[in-house]
Scaffold this active site. Sequence first.
Site, PDB file in Angstrom:
ATOM      1  N   THR A 158     -12.191  51.109  -5.160  1.00 49.68           N
ATOM      2  CA  THR A 158     -13.137  51.405  -6.241  1.00 49.68           C
ATOM      3  C   THR A 158     -13.668  52.828  -6.080  1.00 49.68           C
ATOM      4  O   THR A 158     -13.826  53.329  -4.968  1.00 49.68           O
ATOM      5  CB  THR A 158     -14.312  50.411  -6.274  1.00 49.68           C
ATOM      6  OG1 THR A 158     -15.053  50.528  -5.062  1.00 49.68           O
ATOM      7  CG2 THR A 158     -13.814  48.990  -6.435  1.00 49.68           C
ATOM      8  N   GLN A 161     -19.696  52.575  -8.712  1.00 53.15           N
ATOM      9  CA  GLN A 161     -20.285  51.275  -9.009  1.00 53.15           C
ATOM     10  C   GLN A 161     -19.820  50.817 -10.390  1.00 53.15           C
ATOM     11  O   GLN A 161     -19.707  51.639 -11.313  1.00 53.15           O
ATOM     12  CB  GLN A 161     -21.805  51.386  -8.970  1.00 53.15           C
ATOM     13  CG  GLN A 161     -22.466  50.027  -9.014  1.00 53.15           C
ATOM     14  CD  GLN A 161     -23.955  50.102  -8.809  1.00 53.15           C
ATOM     15  OE1 GLN A 161     -24.595  51.022  -9.285  1.00 53.15           O
ATOM     16  NE2 GLN A 161     -24.500  49.123  -8.106  1.00 53.15           N
ATOM     17  N   ASN A 162     -19.562  49.539 -10.518  1.00 50.10           N
ATOM     18  CA  ASN A 162     -19.100  48.906 -11.766  1.00 50.10           C
ATOM     19  C   ASN A 162     -17.648  49.211 -12.126  1.00 50.10           C
ATOM     20  O   ASN A 162     -17.173  48.801 -13.177  1.00 50.10           O
ATOM     21  CB  ASN A 162     -20.016  49.238 -12.959  1.00 50.10           C
ATOM     22  CG  ASN A 162     -21.284  48.430 -12.876  1.00 50.10           C
ATOM     23  OD1 ASN A 162     -21.270  47.281 -12.420  1.00 50.10           O
ATOM     24  ND2 ASN A 162     -22.392  49.019 -13.276  1.00 50.10           N
ATOM     25  N   ASP A 185     -21.159  41.388  -0.703  1.00 51.64           N
ATOM     26  CA  ASP A 185     -21.296  40.476  -1.836  1.00 51.64           C
ATOM     27  C   ASP A 185     -21.409  41.220  -3.168  1.00 51.64           C
ATOM     28  O   ASP A 185     -21.072  40.674  -4.215  1.00 51.64           O
ATOM     29  CB  ASP A 185     -22.516  39.581  -1.620  1.00 51.64           C
ATOM     30  CG  ASP A 185     -22.374  38.758  -0.348  1.00 51.64           C
ATOM     31  OD1 ASP A 185     -21.402  37.987  -0.261  1.00 51.64           O
ATOM     32  OD2 ASP A 185     -23.206  38.907   0.563  1.00 51.64           O
ATOM     33  N   GLU A 190     -19.857  42.098  -9.123  1.00 55.31           N
ATOM     34  CA  GLU A 190     -19.233  42.901 -10.194  1.00 55.31           C
ATOM     35  C   GLU A 190     -18.042  42.161 -10.795  1.00 55.31           C
ATOM     36  O   GLU A 190     -17.882  42.095 -12.013  1.00 55.31           O
ATOM     37  CB  GLU A 190     -18.713  44.234  -9.631  1.00 55.31           C
ATOM     38  CG  GLU A 190     -19.758  45.283  -9.418  1.00 55.31           C
ATOM     39  CD  GLU A 190     -19.098  46.644  -9.152  1.00 55.31           C
ATOM     40  OE1 GLU A 190     -17.983  46.860  -9.639  1.00 55.31           O
ATOM     41  OE2 GLU A 190     -19.717  47.454  -8.454  1.00 55.31           O
ATOM     42  N   ASP A 282     -33.829  43.598   1.556  1.00 54.39           N
ATOM     43  CA  ASP A 282     -32.447  43.898   1.183  1.00 54.39           C
ATOM     44  C   ASP A 282     -32.334  45.329   0.648  1.00 54.39           C
ATOM     45  O   ASP A 282     -31.475  46.114   1.070  1.00 54.39           O
ATOM     46  CB  ASP A 282     -31.989  42.886   0.117  1.00 54.39           C
ATOM     47  CG  ASP A 282     -30.474  42.872  -0.059  1.00 54.39           C
ATOM     48  OD1 ASP A 282     -29.811  43.697   0.593  1.00 54.39           O
ATOM     49  OD2 ASP A 282     -29.968  42.059  -0.836  1.00 54.39           O
ATOM     50  N   ASP A 507     -27.780  38.285  -6.138  1.00 56.41           N
ATOM     51  CA  ASP A 507     -26.646  38.518  -5.220  1.00 56.41           C
ATOM     52  C   ASP A 507     -26.812  39.831  -4.460  1.00 56.41           C
ATOM     53  O   ASP A 507     -25.834  40.552  -4.184  1.00 56.41           O
ATOM     54  CB  ASP A 507     -25.310  38.507  -5.981  1.00 56.41           C
ATOM     55  CG  ASP A 507     -25.034  37.157  -6.624  1.00 56.41           C
ATOM     56  OD1 ASP A 507     -25.798  36.207  -6.371  1.00 56.41           O
ATOM     57  OD2 ASP A 507     -24.057  37.057  -7.380  1.00 56.41           O
TER      58      ASP A 507
END
Length: 530
Positions: A158, A161-162, A185, A190, A282, A507
């Site tokens: 990848t 992001q996305n 995760d 995604e 997180d 998530d």
Amino acid sequence: MEKDASAPDPSRQCNGFSGVLYGEFTDTLNDGVRYSVSLTESALTIQRISSSPDRTKRRWMSTGVARQRVEQCFRVALVQDPLVNLREAERWAHAIRDASVLQAPRRDGVTYTELRRPCRTMILVNPHSGRGQALQLFTGHIQAMLTEASVPYTLVITEHQNHARELVRNADLTQWDALVIMSGDGLLFEVINGLMEREDWQQAIQTPLGMLPGGSGNALAASIHHYSQSPPAWNEELLLSCGFMLCKGLVGPLDLVSVHLASSQRLFSFLSLAWGFVADVDIESEKYRHVGAIRFLMGTLVRLASLRVYQGRLAYLPAKEVPKPPNERVKATRPPFTSQQPSLCSSLPCHLVPRTSPKQSSVKNCVDTNLNQNSITNSSSVITNMRPETHGNNKTASPTDSLLPSLDQPVPENWTVVNEEDFVLVLAIYQSHLAEDLWTVPGAMADDGLIHLLYVTAGISRPALLRLFLAMERGSHLACGCPHLVYEKVRALRLEPVSQQGMITVDGEVVEYGPIQAQVHPRMARLICG
Ligand code: ADP
Ligand code: MG
């Protein structure tokens, strides 16, 4: 694997052997060393001939010890014809693969299916996940396993992001028998949402999903490993275990949770919804990413030092409702959520978290070309036949959340409204593990049809909260008798934060802060598991 030409017929050699296969082989490096190899449905036993019986080695399939990868090469030299010897080696390879599936645990009421073979697998790697070593972990630990197991795969790195979300949203899924994530995760989140955004989501979400832990938050990988009844494993051991499950190729059901945000956006979640302490740890621990999974412990200690209380309202639909008279049904001292009495937080301004703008990139660009493709048997190296991007509104086709009223409506009569407004954390989780070393719900299964709701109310001391998290490593926190910890099994929930500032994660990913509600959809997806 080569078989010794001088070995007598197996049936004569091993009277009474009732397993799958028996043979005798020499070591590839030393012709003088011979082994007897027997395969049953539960073990592969290798014994050095003319050595003492206690040198017997049992490979894989044994229980009670952490799984390790051990390579041992044998020479098959049955006859002069190399093709006959090759066929014998392949017979063994097939039998070993099949036996590994036969031995898999089965549960009442659960149908495990097998991945199609050969399983055309797309492996999505987030090169920045964890300590930024996901690709190295893949080449170092998984690549050889897949080659040996004859799993053809295409590696997709990848780029932003996305990227994975866009890719699976538009991919021609008839080309793939499994989508596997090598990351934390967040990348699976995604992929699941990309699949659910498709017009053919019902079929798309049936694509078997696999998890190879390469991130700092590897909760699903730890959970799948736990469901396979293996002893606890971390780091590379956990990775090997998940790689092995991928090679075995058993597929079981996975619950998804549909999550509604105040802006009407809907997300699908496979792991957790968190608010308060857990969400803050997180996200705040992102800055310690370079240390790997231990970032959560560091974040916990920092957040404990500045422990805060989060105000909000929580309601849920219990998994097993006990019918009660209406006047006892709602335990709240404050009025329940109603449309006539809008809750404080429904009227709060919503803060939209900025998202990385999706960058369009050509499909070929995302295929890793740096790996030595020659070393991968049967692997395809380029993704072809991608569908053109669709922008159709697929909302009407999406699954219905029959348990949820709209967010501005009161919760239904049969819901429980929590008689507290001051929380330290609210955590809805649907897997056993929240992290590799946090066994948060000992009884949870991937397909139990439940949201496990845990919340900690204000008033808990710092040492008591730390004790809870330490006990969670052994899964004993629920038995601590902590009066501030509540655990409920639910099918749907609604959370309305009152505190103006805070973090909500789904998530492990930050979502819009504000009222949020969710319901479980049992067995909506499929998961490669042990
Ligand atoms: P970790 O467990 O280490 O946090 P994740 O898989 O959760 O790993 O990924 C972290 C974040 O990175 C997620 O938000 C995911 O969407 C995002 N992401 C995925 N691929 C990339 C990429 N190539 N560059 C930057 N971020 C990415
Ligand atoms: Mg993550």
